[in-house]
Structures are given as structure tokens and as C-alpha cells.
Design an enzyme around this catalytic site. Structure first.
Site, PDB file in Angstrom:
ATOM      1  N   LYS A 172       0.423  10.297  -3.493  1.00 33.07           N
ATOM      2  CA  LYS A 172       1.296   8.676  -2.977  1.00 33.07           C
ATOM      3  C   LYS A 172       1.139   7.894  -3.517  1.00 33.07           C
ATOM      4  O   LYS A 172       0.388   6.751  -2.681  1.00 33.07           O
ATOM      5  CB  LYS A 172       0.361   9.495  -1.876  1.00 33.07           C
ATOM      6  CG  LYS A 172       0.827  10.344  -1.182  1.00 33.07           C
ATOM      7  CD  LYS A 172       1.992  11.019  -1.332  1.00 33.07           C
ATOM      8  CE  LYS A 172       3.515  10.771  -0.151  1.00 33.07           C
ATOM      9  NZ  LYS A 172       4.560  10.971  -0.759  1.00 33.07           N
ATOM     10  N   GLY A 200       2.823   6.110  -5.882  1.00 27.46           N
ATOM     11  CA  GLY A 200       4.286   5.297  -6.748  1.00 27.46           C
ATOM     12  C   GLY A 200       4.662   6.847  -7.162  1.00 27.46           C
ATOM     13  O   GLY A 200       5.065   5.692  -8.514  1.00 27.46           O
ATOM     14  N   HIS A 255       0.329  15.800 -10.898  1.00 28.83           N
ATOM     15  CA  HIS A 255      -1.199  15.077 -10.257  1.00 28.83           C
ATOM     16  C   HIS A 255      -2.949  15.274 -10.763  1.00 28.83           C
ATOM     17  O   HIS A 255      -3.826  14.986  -9.818  1.00 28.83           O
ATOM     18  CB  HIS A 255      -1.177  15.464  -8.595  1.00 28.83           C
ATOM     19  CG  HIS A 255       0.100  14.798  -8.565  1.00 28.83           C
ATOM     20  ND1 HIS A 255       0.618  13.555  -8.037  1.00 28.83           N
ATOM     21  CD2 HIS A 255       0.870  15.350  -7.083  1.00 28.83           C
ATOM     22  CE1 HIS A 255       1.764  13.615  -7.637  1.00 28.83           C
ATOM     23  NE2 HIS A 255       2.300  14.192  -7.129  1.00 28.83           N
ATOM     24  N   ARG A 288      -3.115   3.794  -6.290  1.00 27.33           N
ATOM     25  CA  ARG A 288      -3.348   3.067  -5.971  1.00 27.33           C
ATOM     26  C   ARG A 288      -3.966   2.421  -5.052  1.00 27.33           C
ATOM     27  O   ARG A 288      -5.008   3.627  -5.362  1.00 27.33           O
ATOM     28  CB  ARG A 288      -1.909   3.786  -4.816  1.00 27.33           C
ATOM     29  CG  ARG A 288      -1.831   2.693  -3.429  1.00 27.33           C
ATOM     30  CD  ARG A 288      -0.078   3.402  -3.314  1.00 27.33           C
ATOM     31  NE  ARG A 288       0.641   3.216  -2.074  1.00 27.33           N
ATOM     32  CZ  ARG A 288       1.458   3.544  -1.355  1.00 27.33           C
ATOM     33  NH1 ARG A 288       1.645   4.615  -1.290  1.00 27.33           N
ATOM     34  NH2 ARG A 288       1.618   2.352   0.179  1.00 27.33           N
ATOM     35  N   SER A 315      -0.661   6.759   3.533  1.00 27.16           N
ATOM     36  CA  SER A 315       0.831   7.348   2.631  1.00 27.16           C
ATOM     37  C   SER A 315       1.019   9.087   2.816  1.00 27.16           C
ATOM     38  O   SER A 315       2.172  10.299   3.698  1.00 27.16           O
ATOM     39  CB  SER A 315       0.973   7.159   1.450  1.00 27.16           C
ATOM     40  OG  SER A 315       2.546   8.032   1.074  1.00 27.16           O
ATOM     41  N   PHE A 340      12.376  -0.883  -3.220  1.00 24.82           N
ATOM     42  CA  PHE A 340      12.271   0.006  -2.309  1.00 24.82           C
ATOM     43  C   PHE A 340      13.548  -0.160  -1.430  1.00 24.82           C
ATOM     44  O   PHE A 340      14.038   1.394  -1.511  1.00 24.82           O
ATOM     45  CB  PHE A 340      11.247   0.143  -0.976  1.00 24.82           C
ATOM     46  CG  PHE A 340      10.852   0.639  -0.364  1.00 24.82           C
ATOM     47  CD1 PHE A 340       9.695   1.840  -0.815  1.00 24.82           C
ATOM     48  CD2 PHE A 340      11.131   0.185   0.708  1.00 24.82           C
ATOM     49  CE1 PHE A 340       9.717   2.756   0.674  1.00 24.82           C
ATOM     50  CE2 PHE A 340      10.934   0.890   2.058  1.00 24.82           C
ATOM     51  CZ  PHE A 340      10.761   2.350   2.098  1.00 24.82           C
TER      52      PHE A 340
HETATM   53  P1  A3P Z   1       4.336   5.081   1.520  1.00 27.08           P
HETATM   54  O1  A3P Z   1       3.963   6.603   2.399  1.00 27.08           O
HETATM   55  O2  A3P Z   1       2.806   4.281   2.096  1.00 27.08           O
HETATM   56  O3  A3P Z   1       5.487   4.607   2.101  1.00 27.08           O
HETATM   57  P2  A3P Z   1       4.504   9.804  -4.692  1.00 27.08           P
HETATM   58  O4  A3P Z   1       6.192   9.212  -4.736  1.00 27.08           O
HETATM   59  O5  A3P Z   1       3.807   9.171  -5.508  1.00 27.08           O
HETATM   60  O6  A3P Z   1       4.837  10.220  -3.149  1.00 27.08           O
HETATM   61  O7  A3P Z   1       4.707   8.235  -3.770  1.00 27.08           O
HETATM   62  C1  A3P Z   1       4.864   7.751  -2.558  1.00 27.08           C
HETATM   63  C2  A3P Z   1       4.981   6.511  -1.715  1.00 27.08           C
HETATM   64  O8  A3P Z   1       5.293   5.137  -2.558  1.00 27.08           O
HETATM   65  C3  A3P Z   1       5.515   6.257  -0.511  1.00 27.08           C
HETATM   66  O9  A3P Z   1       4.341   5.916   0.655  1.00 27.08           O
HETATM   67  C4  A3P Z   1       6.921   5.441  -1.205  1.00 27.08           C
HETATM   68  O10 A3P Z   1       7.381   4.880   0.236  1.00 27.08           O
HETATM   69  C5  A3P Z   1       6.079   4.725  -1.679  1.00 27.08           C
HETATM   70  N1  A3P Z   1       7.350   4.436  -2.702  1.00 27.08           N
HETATM   71  C6  A3P Z   1       8.539   5.045  -3.557  1.00 27.08           C
HETATM   72  N2  A3P Z   1       8.893   3.868  -4.156  1.00 27.08           N
HETATM   73  C7  A3P Z   1       8.564   2.994  -4.006  1.00 27.08           C
HETATM   74  C8  A3P Z   1       9.054   1.717  -4.578  1.00 27.08           C
HETATM   75  N3  A3P Z   1      10.304   2.162  -5.488  1.00 27.08           N
HETATM   76  N4  A3P Z   1       8.182   0.764  -3.789  1.00 27.08           N
HETATM   77  C9  A3P Z   1       7.839   0.788  -2.988  1.00 27.08           C
HETATM   78  N5  A3P Z   1       7.080   1.775  -2.796  1.00 27.08           N
HETATM   79  C10 A3P Z   1       7.639   3.322  -3.389  1.00 27.08           C
END
Ligand code: A3P
Length: 297
Positions: free
Chosen positions: A50, A52, A110, A132, A140, A231
Site C-alpha cells: 500500500k 504506492g 514486498h 509511505r 490504506s 491518481f
Molecule cells: P489509498 O488506499 O490511500 O488511496 P499499492 O499499489 O502499493 O497497493 O498502493 C495502493 C495505494 O496507492 C492506494 O492508496 C492507492 O490509491 C494509491 N495510489 C495508486 N496510484 C496512485 C497515484 N497515481 N497517485 C497517488 N496514489 C496512488
């Protein structure tokens, strides 16, 4: 994280392994994962869940494909880069997917430093780590565990909060994860990035990634990548938003995969008492490191 079709690994419980927690199916394949053969030109994208991962994967792919959107749409982002510890038989495992991939490979993990297959260090691979802040990761992750059926149900927020603090979540504890990667960053070829910096100044962080990958981006291409990895655009991109995954595996009506994408959403979840407890514990666990995080923008 990956997807699956075999109901036998739905809600795959976390299992303790050398002081960390991983999915049972991953633990069952541990020997094969540990003996994974890295190649010298592998790029490994490393994150705590989570943090990013999907975002940096899309950025890396757009840079590698010189901004060619059609090439980036060749497969959903979670299929473009094999997830090395992913093991959900009878699907091909992450190791098998990586083995079948021609070089140069971009892979995802991970895993914490201590659990990484040793060949990555031996082959002197490039590592791209995205960190993060812990509070936003926790929030998240909680919502992810609510909607994803391949990981355990998180239970109520107050219980999840305690589990996360105790490090009893997949690939946890968060503190040891980030500290471990921070510590090795100057000993190996590691680009260490922060989600919060990527939000604050995506252009600058994308340039860093391009330089690390040995690519030159002109202004037009840089702006194109910033736009397509924002996003809002990724949320509508079926190759990034996991919309192809069946609802029995990820129920996005509970919480979308592309949920909020902000810094500081923890403030909408943490009570004042939880925040105090968290800060107390955080200070102890992060003592002795110069690693600092931005908790709000
Ligand atoms: P949130 O749940 O806080 O929205 P991962 O890919 O490691 O599983 O992480 C997912 C998190 O990254 C989620 O956070 C998702 O919304 C966020 N995320 C994915 N793409 C993103 C982007 N382009 N910009 C900002 N956040 C992003």
C-alpha cells in the site's frame, strides 16, 4: 498484490516466518522463492504493501516504454511485472512468471531486506524502493483487506490498528521494513523514494526514476508521464485500477483499489487516543534512524 481464481486460497491467513508475516501460500513455497535466480540486469520494485506500488510500476513502465501508451496497455499493471513471492497454485507463481520472462526484467516484491532471495544481492541488481508514511499505509491496508478476498478480513478498525502496530499483518512490521531498506540503500544500488514526495512534486521524482534507469526524458515526455500516472487518470485506466479482477476476488464496491491517493487520510481514521499511542510507539521503534516521514502535505 495479485489475483486468484481458486477459492482454496481466499482469505489466505498470515503466517509467521522469521519474525515477519506472510500469506500461508507464500510460506508454503518459501524454498523456491529463496532460491530464485536474479539476473544482473533485473530491476526490482520494492515496497511495503500500500505504499504506492502500482503507481511506481506505472511510472517505471511508462519510462521504459518511452511513453508509448499502447505498449503500457499490453497487460494489467499487476501482470506486467512478476511479483516474486506470489504463490497461489495452480496459477503460475511469481517465480515461474519471472523465469519465463526475457531480460531485462522488471520485478516486484514486498519482501523486507532480510527475506529477499540472496541472488538479488549477489547479482548486484537495481532496487527501487518506495516508502509511505506508516499511518497512511495502515489506513490504506485496512481498506484493502476489507475489499480483497485473498487476504484476511481486517475486522473492526480498532482491532486492525492494534494488529498493524504489533506488525501482525502481511509483510509487517512496517517499521522494520522501511528501516531495513533505508539501511542498505547506500551499500547497494537503491533508489529510495517517498510516496509523499511523489505527490508533492511528481515531475522531480519521475526525473529521478528516469535517471536511475538511464533514460533521458524531454519536457513533453515528462509531462505526459506525470499526467498519465496521476491518481485521477490511473483511477480510470482499466490496466491500472484492477477493474478486470472478478468481484469474488476484489470487491471494489466495498472500497475501490484506487481509493483516495492522498497524504494524511489517517486523520479521518485515527482517534486522538490512537494517535497518541501510535506516536509513542513510533518514537521507540524509529529511534536511532535518520529516516523521517511527512504525515501531511
Ligand atoms: P489509498 O488506499 O490511500 O488511496 P499499492 O499499489 O502499493 O497497493 O498502493 C495502493 C495505494 O496507492 C492506494 O492508496 C492507492 O490509491 C494509491 N495510489 C495508486 N496510484 C496512485 C497515484 N497515481 N497517485 C497517488 N496514489 C496512488
Amino acid at each position: 498484490m495479485g489475483e486468484g481464481e481458486n477459492p482454496s486460497y481466499l482469505s489466505d491467513p498470515w503466517l509467521g516466518l522469521h519474525g515477519w508475516y506472510l500469506g500461508t501460500s507464500t510460506c508454503n513455497e518459501w524454498q523456491r522463492i529463496q532460491s530464485f535466480q536474479a539476473r544482473p540486469d533485473d530491476l526490482l520494485i520494492c515496497t511495503y504493501p500500500k505504499a504506492g506500488t502500482t503507481w511506481i510500476q506505472e511510472i517505471v513502465d511508462m519510462i521504459q516504454q518511452d511513453g508509448d501508451l499502447e505498449k503500457c496497455k499490453r497487460a494489467p499493471v499487476h501482470h506486467r511485472h512478476p511479483f516474486i513471492e506470489w504463490a497461489r497454485p495452480p496459477q503460475p507463481s511469481g517465480v515461474e512468471q519471472a523465469e519465463a520472462m526475457p531480460s531485462p526484467r522488471t520485478l516486484k516484491t514486498h519482501l523486507p531486506v532480510k527475506l529477499l532471495p540472496p541472488s538479488f544481492w549477489e547479482q548486484k541488481c537495481k532496487f527501487l524502493y518506495v516508502a509511505r508514511n506508516a499511518k497512511d499505509c495502515m489506513v490504506s491496508y485496512y481498506h484493502f483487506q476489507r475489499m480483497s478476498k485473498v487476504v484476511p478480513d481486517p475486522g473492526p478498525w480498532h482491532e486492525y490498528f492494534e494488529m498493524f502496530m504489533a506488525g501482525k499483518v502481511g509483510w509487517g512490521p512496517w517499521h522494520d521494513h522501511v528501516k531495513g531498506w533505508w539501511k542498505v540503500k547506500d551499500m547497494h544500488c537503491v533508489l529510495f523514494l517517498f510516496y509523499e514526495d511523489m505527490k508533492k512534486d511528481p515531475k522531480c521524482e519521475i526525473q529521478k526514476v528516469a535517471q536511475f534507469l538511464g533514460k533521458n526524458l524531454d519536457q513533453e515526455l515528462l509531462e505526459k508521464i506525470v499526467y498519465h500516472t496521476s491518481f485521477d487518470v490511473m483511477k480510470d485506466n482499466p490496466m491500472a485500477n484492477r477493474s478486470g479482477i472478478p468481484v469474488s476476488i476484489m470487491d471494489q464496491s466495498i472500497s475501490p483499489f484506487m481509493r483516495k491517493g492522498t497524504v494524511g487520510d489517517w486523520k479521518n481514521h485515527f482517534t486522538v487516543a490512537q494517535n497518541e499511542r501510535f506516536e509513542d510507539d513510533y518514537e521507540k521503534k524509529m529511534a536511532g534512524t535518520n529516516l523521517t516521514f511527512c504525515m501531511e502535505l
